[in-house]
Design a protein around this motif. Structure first.
Motif, PDB file in Angstrom:
ATOM      1  N   VAL A 139      10.556   1.185  -1.458  1.00 46.23           N
ATOM      2  CA  VAL A 139      10.791   2.088  -0.336  1.00 46.23           C
ATOM      3  C   VAL A 139      12.211   1.945   0.226  1.00 46.23           C
ATOM      4  O   VAL A 139      12.761   2.893   0.793  1.00 46.23           O
ATOM      5  CB  VAL A 139       9.734   1.840   0.775  1.00 46.23           C
ATOM      6  N   PHE A 140      12.820   0.788   0.045  1.00 49.98           N
ATOM      7  CA  PHE A 140      14.089   0.468   0.696  1.00 49.98           C
ATOM      8  C   PHE A 140      15.160   1.540   0.474  1.00 49.98           C
ATOM      9  O   PHE A 140      15.849   1.950   1.410  1.00 49.98           O
ATOM     10  CB  PHE A 140      14.604  -0.893   0.211  1.00 49.98           C
TER      11      PHE A 140
ATOM     12  N   LEU B 283       4.312 -13.993   1.199  1.00 50.95           N
ATOM     13  CA  LEU B 283       3.971 -13.033   2.253  1.00 50.95           C
ATOM     14  C   LEU B 283       4.601 -11.680   1.944  1.00 50.95           C
ATOM     15  O   LEU B 283       5.802 -11.602   1.684  1.00 50.95           O
ATOM     16  CB  LEU B 283       4.489 -13.519   3.609  1.00 50.95           C
ATOM     17  N   VAL B 284       3.781 -10.638   1.964  1.00 51.72           N
ATOM     18  CA  VAL B 284       4.290  -9.277   1.786  1.00 51.72           C
ATOM     19  C   VAL B 284       3.649  -8.378   2.834  1.00 51.72           C
ATOM     20  O   VAL B 284       2.620  -8.704   3.417  1.00 51.72           O
ATOM     21  CB  VAL B 284       4.009  -8.725   0.370  1.00 51.72           C
ATOM     22  N   GLY B 285       4.245  -7.215   3.043  1.00 55.43           N
ATOM     23  CA  GLY B 285       3.727  -6.281   4.025  1.00 55.43           C
ATOM     24  C   GLY B 285       2.796  -5.252   3.420  1.00 55.43           C
ATOM     25  O   GLY B 285       2.352  -5.369   2.270  1.00 55.43           O
ATOM     26  N   ASP B 286       2.524  -4.210   4.200  1.00 55.88           N
ATOM     27  CA  ASP B 286       1.706  -3.087   3.730  1.00 55.88           C
ATOM     28  C   ASP B 286       2.552  -2.052   2.998  1.00 55.88           C
ATOM     29  O   ASP B 286       2.006  -1.105   2.431  1.00 55.88           O
ATOM     30  CB  ASP B 286       1.025  -2.405   4.926  1.00 55.88           C
ATOM     31  N   VAL B 287       3.867  -2.229   3.042  1.00 54.01           N
ATOM     32  CA  VAL B 287       4.796  -1.298   2.405  1.00 54.01           C
ATOM     33  C   VAL B 287       5.407  -1.954   1.176  1.00 54.01           C
ATOM     34  O   VAL B 287       5.801  -3.127   1.222  1.00 54.01           O
ATOM     35  CB  VAL B 287       5.913  -0.883   3.387  1.00 54.01           C
ATOM     36  N   ASP B 288       5.502  -1.206   0.090  1.00 49.06           N
ATOM     37  CA  ASP B 288       6.177  -1.694  -1.122  1.00 49.06           C
ATOM     38  C   ASP B 288       7.680  -1.725  -0.822  1.00 49.06           C
ATOM     39  O   ASP B 288       8.419  -0.780  -1.092  1.00 49.06           O
ATOM     40  CB  ASP B 288       5.859  -0.764  -2.294  1.00 49.06           C
ATOM     41  N   TYR B 289       8.109  -2.829  -0.236  1.00 50.44           N
ATOM     42  CA  TYR B 289       9.427  -2.926   0.384  1.00 50.44           C
ATOM     43  C   TYR B 289      10.575  -2.533  -0.549  1.00 50.44           C
ATOM     44  O   TYR B 289      11.428  -1.708  -0.204  1.00 50.44           O
ATOM     45  CB  TYR B 289       9.627  -4.349   0.910  1.00 50.44           C
ATOM     46  N   HIS B 290      10.612  -3.131  -1.725  1.00 48.62           N
ATOM     47  CA  HIS B 290      11.744  -2.903  -2.633  1.00 48.62           C
ATOM     48  C   HIS B 290      11.780  -1.458  -3.137  1.00 48.62           C
ATOM     49  O   HIS B 290      12.852  -0.880  -3.319  1.00 48.62           O
ATOM     50  CB  HIS B 290      11.680  -3.888  -3.800  1.00 48.62           C
TER      51      HIS B 290
ATOM     52  N   PHE C 234       0.817  -1.215   0.000  1.00 49.84           N
ATOM     53  CA  PHE C 234       0.000   0.000   0.000  1.00 49.84           C
ATOM     54  C   PHE C 234       0.855   1.271   0.000  1.00 49.84           C
ATOM     55  O   PHE C 234       0.575   2.232  -0.718  1.00 49.84           O
ATOM     56  CB  PHE C 234      -0.919  -0.024   1.229  1.00 49.84           C
ATOM     57  N   VAL C 235       1.905   1.285   0.817  1.00 48.47           N
ATOM     58  CA  VAL C 235       2.742   2.479   0.969  1.00 48.47           C
ATOM     59  C   VAL C 235       3.821   2.498  -0.109  1.00 48.47           C
ATOM     60  O   VAL C 235       4.634   1.577  -0.203  1.00 48.47           O
ATOM     61  CB  VAL C 235       3.382   2.525   2.364  1.00 48.47           C
ATOM     62  N   LYS C 236       3.837   3.560  -0.901  1.00 45.14           N
ATOM     63  CA  LYS C 236       4.774   3.671  -2.022  1.00 45.14           C
ATOM     64  C   LYS C 236       5.973   4.537  -1.642  1.00 45.14           C
ATOM     65  O   LYS C 236       5.958   5.267  -0.648  1.00 45.14           O
ATOM     66  CB  LYS C 236       4.061   4.263  -3.241  1.00 45.14           C
ATOM     67  N   ALA C 237       6.991   4.496  -2.476  1.00 41.90           N
ATOM     68  CA  ALA C 237       8.242   5.204  -2.186  1.00 41.90           C
ATOM     69  C   ALA C 237       8.036   6.708  -2.052  1.00 41.90           C
ATOM     70  O   ALA C 237       8.648   7.356  -1.195  1.00 41.90           O
ATOM     71  CB  ALA C 237       9.276   4.903  -3.270  1.00 41.90           C
TER      72      ALA C 237
END
Length: 292
Positions: free
Chosen positions: A255-256, A246-253, A217-220
């Motif tokens: 946002v990293f 399994l993934v989170g609510d944050v677009d991990y890659h 849900f959360v983008k960079a």
């Protein structure tokens, strides 16, 4: 800027090792061995996996772990009677009813039926009220506790003046983590599905906690440069190969590279939730010995 992956597994192990020492001390000094009873109703596969992990980790640090398995058609009256027996059993220090419950059972009635002193999930209204009022003695919900521990792992113990934005207003995560961060002297904003200009609100956050239950849900471009991002989400998605991931609510890659630190999913907040459950169970047992 080098982004830090906040290791929830390591933080959970450190906390469990500390708790194991305190369990031995409590047994040695007061002959009290902390005891947790988990009640599970029905056959939800994910719930049974969670309960299995809780039972295993409880036993590993020297606590007593009991499990009560009830069928899907268990009546609410029968469940409440079981809880009353556990409330009156001095050998049981912590009680946890695994959620979700079958639809014919009122979750709020079940949570209210657990003694506040044995409510290791921290969901009882009395514990919520103590947390809201900043009183000592509250058993605090486990996931919010874990979130704050992980924030401090990266930013240190003094969070004064940090702006924390929490996306999500649930009683389980959003509201209690907001109260905990207020106690740490943060400026706290609670955002949710009706919040206008949500990306702009999130961009102000030094600490961003995502707890909405929506995958990626959360983008960079929502994240402030160097922010600490705590991802509470656990979402199961189907990959192109037809596998469950399994993934989170944050677009991990995405946002990293933007943030200063982030919790992965899995391996971030999840392990801390169970570790903090054990922490609450020990706290409940210490009350029997009249220890702080």
């Amino acid at each position: 800027m080098i982004t830090m992956n906040i290791d929830g597994k390591l933080a959970a192990k450190i906390l469990r090792d500390k708790l194991a020492i305190e369990v031995v001390e409590l047994k040695s000094r007061y002959n009290i061995k902390p005891s947790l009873t988990v009640v599970i109703v029905g056959d939800d596969p994910a719930s049974h996996v969670y309960v299995k992990n809780k039972v295993k980790q409880t036993q590993e640090i020297g606590m007593i772990s009991n499990e009560i398995k009830l069928s899907e058609d268990t009546t609410q009256e029968y469940l409440l009677n079981q809880l009353e027996q556990l409330n009156n059993d001095d050998s049981v220090h912590g009680i946890l009813v695994q959620l979700p419950l079958p639809k014919h059972i009122d979750e709020s009635a079940v949570i209210s039926a657990i003694s506040p002193d044995k409510d290791v999930d921290g969901f009882h209204a009395m514990n919520s009220g103590r947390l809201f009022n900043g009183e000592s003695g509250a058993l605090v919900p486990c996931t919010p506790q874990g979130c704050v521990i992980l924030v401090k792992q990266h930013l240190g113990n003094d969070l004064s003046g940090k702006h924390a934005v929490i996306i999500g207003r649930s009683n389980i995560v959003g509201k209690p983590v907001a109260m905990l961060l207020l106690q740490e002297n943060c400026t706290v904003t609670i955002a949710h599905s009706r919040t206008k200009n949500l990306p702009e609100v999130c961009q102000q956050a030094d600490i961003l906690v995502a707890a909405v239950g929506i995958a990626d849900f959360v983008k960079a471009d929502w994240v402030k440069e160097g922010a600490t991002v705590i991802d509470v989400g656990i979402n199961r998605i189907l990959t192109d190969e037809g596998k469950i991931k399994l993934v989170g609510d944050v677009d991990y890659h995405a946002v990293f590279d933007k943030c200063g630190a982030i919790t992965p999913v899995p391996g971030g907040v999840g392990p801390m939730t169970i570790a903090c459950l054990l922490k609450n169970t020990l706290a409940a047992a210490k009350r029997c010995a009249h220890q702080p």
